[in-house]
Write a protein that holds these residues in place. Structure first.
Motif, PDB file in Angstrom:
ATOM      1  N   ASN A   9       0.824  -1.208   0.000  1.00 44.90           N
ATOM      2  CA  ASN A   9       0.000   0.000   0.000  1.00 44.90           C
ATOM      3  C   ASN A   9       0.858   1.257   0.000  1.00 44.90           C
ATOM      4  N   LYS A  10       2.064   1.152   0.534  1.00 47.12           N
ATOM      5  CA  LYS A  10       2.973   2.292   0.612  1.00 47.12           C
ATOM      6  C   LYS A  10       4.207   1.986  -0.229  1.00 47.12           C
ATOM      7  N   SER A  11       4.788   3.025  -0.793  1.00 48.58           N
ATOM      8  CA  SER A  11       6.054   2.894  -1.497  1.00 48.58           C
ATOM      9  C   SER A  11       7.164   2.708  -0.458  1.00 48.58           C
ATOM     10  N   ALA A  12       8.171   1.903  -0.783  1.00 51.06           N
ATOM     11  CA  ALA A  12       9.276   1.688   0.157  1.00 51.06           C
ATOM     12  C   ALA A  12       9.996   2.994   0.467  1.00 51.06           C
ATOM     13  N   LEU A  13      10.120   3.850  -0.541  1.00 48.15           N
ATOM     14  CA  LEU A  13      10.756   5.157  -0.369  1.00 48.15           C
ATOM     15  C   LEU A  13       9.766   6.252  -0.711  1.00 48.15           C
ATOM     16  N   GLU A  14       9.871   7.329   0.027  1.00 41.75           N
ATOM     17  CA  GLU A  14       9.009   8.475  -0.227  1.00 41.75           C
ATOM     18  C   GLU A  14       9.853   9.740  -0.283  1.00 41.75           C
ATOM     19  N   ARG A  15       9.325  10.722  -1.014  1.00 43.16           N
ATOM     20  CA  ARG A  15       9.962  12.038  -1.004  1.00 43.16           C
ATOM     21  C   ARG A  15       9.629  12.704   0.312  1.00 43.16           C
ATOM     22  N   HIS A  16      10.647  13.202   0.951  1.00 41.24           N
ATOM     23  CA  HIS A  16      10.495  13.843   2.253  1.00 41.24           C
ATOM     24  C   HIS A  16      10.983  15.281   2.152  1.00 41.24           C
ATOM     25  N   HIS A  17      10.211  16.205   2.707  1.00 38.73           N
ATOM     26  CA  HIS A  17      10.657  17.590   2.817  1.00 38.73           C
ATOM     27  C   HIS A  17      11.659  17.649   3.965  1.00 38.73           C
ATOM     28  N   LEU A  18      12.910  17.990   3.687  1.00 32.84           N
ATOM     29  CA  LEU A  18      13.907  18.105   4.756  1.00 32.84           C
ATOM     30  C   LEU A  18      13.450  19.104   5.808  1.00 32.84           C
ATOM     31  N   PHE A  19      12.928  20.226   5.353  1.00 31.72           N
ATOM     32  CA  PHE A  19      12.222  21.160   6.222  1.00 31.72           C
ATOM     33  C   PHE A  19      10.743  20.878   5.928  1.00 31.72           C
ATOM     34  N   PRO A  20      10.067  20.132   6.814  1.00 34.45           N
ATOM     35  CA  PRO A  20       8.699  19.695   6.518  1.00 34.45           C
ATOM     36  C   PRO A  20       7.755  20.847   6.155  1.00 34.45           C
ATOM     37  N   LYS A  21       6.901  20.540   5.193  1.00 34.17           N
ATOM     38  CA  LYS A  21       5.974  21.538   4.658  1.00 34.17           C
ATOM     39  C   LYS A  21       5.118  22.173   5.760  1.00 34.17           C
ATOM     40  N   ALA A  22       4.536  21.365   6.622  1.00 34.78           N
ATOM     41  CA  ALA A  22       3.676  21.917   7.680  1.00 34.78           C
ATOM     42  C   ALA A  22       4.471  22.816   8.620  1.00 34.78           C
ATOM     43  N   TRP A  23       5.701  22.424   8.920  1.00 31.17           N
ATOM     44  CA  TRP A  23       6.548  23.250   9.788  1.00 31.17           C
ATOM     45  C   TRP A  23       6.865  24.577   9.105  1.00 31.17           C
ATOM     46  N   LEU A  24       7.208  24.509   7.808  1.00 34.77           N
ATOM     47  CA  LEU A  24       7.500  25.740   7.066  1.00 34.77           C
ATOM     48  C   LEU A  24       6.279  26.657   7.041  1.00 34.77           C
ATOM     49  N   MET A  25       5.111  26.069   6.799  1.00 30.60           N
ATOM     50  CA  MET A  25       3.897  26.882   6.735  1.00 30.60           C
ATOM     51  C   MET A  25       3.617  27.566   8.077  1.00 30.60           C
ATOM     52  N   ARG A  26       3.865  26.851   9.166  1.00 30.44           N
ATOM     53  CA  ARG A  26       3.676  27.461  10.493  1.00 30.44           C
ATOM     54  C   ARG A  26       4.685  28.579  10.743  1.00 30.44           C
ATOM     55  N   ASN A  27       5.789  28.544   9.985  1.00 33.06           N
ATOM     56  CA  ASN A  27       6.849  29.530  10.168  1.00 33.06           C
ATOM     57  C   ASN A  27       6.920  30.533   9.015  1.00 33.06           C
ATOM     58  N   GLY A  28       5.803  30.727   8.316  1.00 36.86           N
ATOM     59  CA  GLY A  28       5.696  31.807   7.345  1.00 36.86           C
ATOM     60  C   GLY A  28       6.019  31.477   5.898  1.00 36.86           C
ATOM     61  N   VAL A  29       6.426  30.254   5.593  1.00 42.48           N
ATOM     62  CA  VAL A  29       6.696  29.868   4.199  1.00 42.48           C
ATOM     63  C   VAL A  29       5.424  29.196   3.688  1.00 42.48           C
ATOM     64  N   THR A  30       4.563  29.963   3.020  1.00 41.92           N
ATOM     65  CA  THR A  30       3.235  29.469   2.678  1.00 41.92           C
ATOM     66  C   THR A  30       3.015  29.223   1.194  1.00 41.92           C
ATOM     67  N   GLU A  31       3.937  29.650   0.354  1.00 35.89           N
ATOM     68  CA  GLU A  31       3.791  29.455  -1.090  1.00 35.89           C
ATOM     69  C   GLU A  31       4.290  28.071  -1.483  1.00 35.89           C
ATOM     70  N   GLN A  32       3.482  27.347  -2.240  1.00 35.83           N
ATOM     71  CA  GLN A  32       3.841  25.996  -2.676  1.00 35.83           C
ATOM     72  C   GLN A  32       5.191  25.981  -3.396  1.00 35.83           C
ATOM     73  N   ARG A  33       5.439  26.965  -4.234  1.00 36.78           N
ATOM     74  CA  ARG A  33       6.699  27.000  -4.973  1.00 36.78           C
ATOM     75  C   ARG A  33       7.899  27.160  -4.044  1.00 36.78           C
ATOM     76  N   ASP A  34       7.681  27.700  -2.845  1.00 35.62           N
ATOM     77  CA  ASP A  34       8.763  27.885  -1.879  1.00 35.62           C
ATOM     78  C   ASP A  34       9.015  26.621  -1.057  1.00 35.62           C
ATOM     79  N   TYR A  35       7.967  25.978  -0.550  1.00 35.10           N
ATOM     80  CA  TYR A  35       8.215  24.801   0.284  1.00 35.10           C
ATOM     81  C   TYR A  35       8.460  23.534  -0.528  1.00 35.10           C
TER      82      TYR A  35
END
Length: 113
Positions: A9-35
């Motif tokens: 059901n899951k891929s063995a490997l996944e793309r991971h945001h080194l700086f997680p998207k939700a964390w970035l959004m909470r810290n002011g990085v809200t544009e998709q092209r940025d995160y």
């Protein structure tokens, strides 16, 4: 992963945001092209990706570094183009430095050909 006919059901490997998207959004990085910058991605095992969730790098990285020797970490930082102490960097500074290091990795790999 190699057994034909079996599908997980899951891929063995996944793309991971080194700086997680939700964390970035909470810290002011809200544009998709940025995160979703390519310099903010790495491949990780799906179970690690779930465990990391939206934790900031300086929280999750020490846990994963314990798996490796200092020599292994040094090599991984080079081949994965991760700046020294990247987990402490400001996001925009991290992106600039990682792009520069990615270019060095590509050059080094090309020279090995």
């Amino acid at each position: 992963m190699l057994e034909s006919g079996l599908r997980a059901n899951k891929s063995a490997l996944e793309r991971h945001h080194l700086f997680p998207k939700a964390w970035l959004m909470r810290n002011g990085v809200t544009e998709q092209r940025d995160y979703n910058q390519i310099a903010n991605f790495a491949l990780v095992e799906w179970s690690d990706n779930i465990a990391i969730s939206d934790k900031e790098p300086k929280v999750y990285l020490p846990i994963y570094e314990q798996r490796f020797s200092e020599e292994e970490l040094r090599k991984m930082r080079f081949w994965h183009a991760l700046p020294e102490n990247w987990q402490e960097m400001k996001y925009k500074d991290f992106l600039l430095e990682r792009r520069r290091l990615i270019a060095e990795v590509v050059k080094s790999a090309y020279q090995k050909l």
